[in-house]
Write a protein that holds these residues in place. Structure first.
Motif, short mmCIF file in Angstrom:
data_model
loop_
_atom_site.label_atom_id
_atom_site.label_comp_id
_atom_site.label_asym_id
_atom_site.label_seq_id
_atom_site.Cartn_x
_atom_site.Cartn_y
_atom_site.Cartn_z
N ALA A 16 0.83 -1.20 0.00
CA ALA A 16 0.00 0.00 0.00
C ALA A 16 0.87 1.25 0.00
O ALA A 16 0.58 2.21 -0.71
N LEU A 17 1.94 1.25 0.77
CA LEU A 17 2.83 2.41 0.82
C LEU A 17 3.62 2.58 -0.47
O LEU A 17 3.95 3.71 -0.83
N ARG A 19 2.36 2.04 -3.37
CA ARG A 19 1.40 2.69 -4.27
C ARG A 19 1.22 4.16 -3.91
O ARG A 19 1.08 5.01 -4.78
N ASN A 20 1.16 4.46 -2.60
CA ASN A 20 0.95 5.83 -2.16
C ASN A 20 1.54 5.98 -0.76
O ASN A 20 0.95 5.55 0.23
N ARG A 22 1.65 8.41 1.11
CA ARG A 22 0.92 9.32 1.99
C ARG A 22 -0.41 8.73 2.45
O ARG A 22 -1.26 9.44 2.95
N THR A 23 -0.58 7.42 2.31
CA THR A 23 -1.80 6.75 2.77
C THR A 23 -1.95 6.95 4.28
O THR A 23 -0.98 6.83 5.02
N SER A 24 -3.17 7.25 4.71
CA SER A 24 -3.40 7.48 6.14
C SER A 24 -3.25 6.19 6.94
O SER A 24 -3.40 5.09 6.40
N ASP A 27 -6.43 4.13 6.68
CA ASP A 27 -6.52 3.38 5.43
C ASP A 27 -5.55 2.21 5.40
O ASP A 27 -5.88 1.12 4.93
N LEU A 28 -4.34 2.42 5.91
CA LEU A 28 -3.38 1.32 6.00
C LEU A 28 -3.89 0.21 6.91
O LEU A 28 -3.72 -0.97 6.62
N ASP A 30 -7.04 -0.53 7.48
CA ASP A 30 -8.10 -1.23 6.75
C ASP A 30 -7.51 -2.19 5.72
O ASP A 30 -7.95 -3.33 5.60
N ILE A 31 -6.51 -1.73 4.99
CA ILE A 31 -5.88 -2.56 3.95
C ILE A 31 -5.20 -3.78 4.56
O ILE A 31 -5.26 -4.87 4.00
N SER A 36 -6.03 0.65 13.90
CA SER A 36 -5.08 1.76 13.71
C SER A 36 -3.81 1.63 14.55
O SER A 36 -2.70 1.83 14.04
#
Length: 64
Positions: A16-17, A19-20, A22-24, A27-28, A30-31, A36
């Motif tokens: 995920a990181l 790909r982006n 700056r993912t919160s 969101d990380l 959830d993925i 959290s």
């Protein structure tokens, strides 16, 4: 450098990181299938193990 095996959740976080970066955290989480707090702790553990460079926005841009 501490040694450890990457779990599937670690791999999902890293993908995920990639790909982006700056993912919160939410969101990380959830993925990766984590809540959290554990997702944040995993990111810190990956940074400490030098598997992931810390995100520091101040190093990306010069305001001068």
């Amino acid at each position: 450098m501490p040694k450890f095996d990457l779990t599937e959740a670690d791999r999902r976080l890293l993908r995920a990181l990639q790909r982006n970066a700056r993912t919160s955290i939410q969101d990380l989480a959830d993925i990766s299938g984590l809540s959290s707090s554990p997702a944040w702790r995993r990111l810190k553990r990956l940074e400490e193990a030098a598997r992931l460079a810390p995100y520091e926005p101040s190093t990306l841009f010069s305001l001068s």
